[in-house]
Design an enzyme around this catalytic site. Structure first.
Site, PDB file in Angstrom:
ATOM      1  N   HIS A   7       0.829  -1.204   0.000  1.00  0.00           N
ATOM      2  CA  HIS A   7       0.000   0.000   0.000  1.00  0.00           C
ATOM      3  C   HIS A   7       0.861   1.250   0.000  1.00  0.00           C
ATOM      4  CE1 HIS A   7       0.594  -0.777   4.383  1.00  0.00           C
ATOM      5  NE2 HIS A   7       0.674   0.551   4.484  1.00  0.00           N
ATOM      6  N   HIS A  79       4.037   7.139   3.715  1.00  0.00           N
ATOM      7  CA  HIS A  79       4.975   6.026   3.534  1.00  0.00           C
ATOM      8  C   HIS A  79       4.479   5.088   2.442  1.00  0.00           C
ATOM      9  CE1 HIS A  79       2.202   4.205   6.635  1.00  0.00           C
ATOM     10  NE2 HIS A  79       2.384   3.112   5.920  1.00  0.00           N
ATOM     11  N   GLU A 130       7.744   1.116   4.964  1.00  0.00           N
ATOM     12  CA  GLU A 130       7.247   0.069   5.840  1.00  0.00           C
ATOM     13  C   GLU A 130       7.468  -1.257   5.127  1.00  0.00           C
ATOM     14  OE1 GLU A 130       2.971   0.204   6.373  1.00  0.00           O
ATOM     15  OE2 GLU A 130       3.056  -0.983   8.205  1.00  0.00           O
TER      16      GLU A 130
HETATM   17 CO    CO Z   1       1.281   1.317   6.286  1.00  0.00          CO
END
Ligand code: CO
Length: 135
Positions: A7, A79, A130
């Site tokens: 994502h 992020h 991440e």
């Molecule tokens: Co995230």
């Protein structure tokens, strides 16, 4: 090491307004807002054919994205999340290569209840990364 883009997270001061733009203007499928108090965010998932966008609004006094919103009052990309097969193997390889892991370096459960780590933006072209163990 990294696999699929899981994502892209976009921080916003108003997740409902942000979701409405994705739904009304961009024609995307969006979830209802979901409060995640343990993570200090309210999230809306935007489902795209090949990945997800996560719209994040600060929740509570100690939200990890509050400072980002203070610095970017209209919001912005927060992020990107890449999948890895084994979070511990990935973490150890990154540490051996000199990368900085945020926090104490221990994987913790992320917003999807899967183990994640965050990598310091200075090592990755100014982008907070991440890593999430895919399964
Ligand atoms: Co995230």
């Amino acid at each position: 090491m990294i696999g699929k883009l899981n994502h892209v997270a976009i921080a916003t001061p108003d997740v409902v307004a942000a979701a409405a733009i994705y739904y009304d203007t961009l024609g995307a499928t969006v979830s209802e807002p979901i409060a995640l108090p343990d993570h200090g965010v309210t999230v809306v998932f935007v489902e795209l054919p090949n990945t997800k966008i996560e719209l994040l609004e600060p929740l509570g006094a100690n939200s990890p994205i509050q400072k980002f919103i203070d610095n970017n009052p209209s919001g912005g990309m927060h992020h990107v999340c890449y999948e890895v097969e084994d979070i511990t193997v990935a973490r150890d390889a990154l540490l051996a290569g000199g990368a900085k892991i945020l926090g104490d370096g221990a994987p913790r459960l992320g917003a999807h209840n899967k183990p994640v780590i965050f990598l310091h933006p200075k090592d990755f072209s100014g982008t907070l990364i991440e890593l999430e163990q895919a399964s």
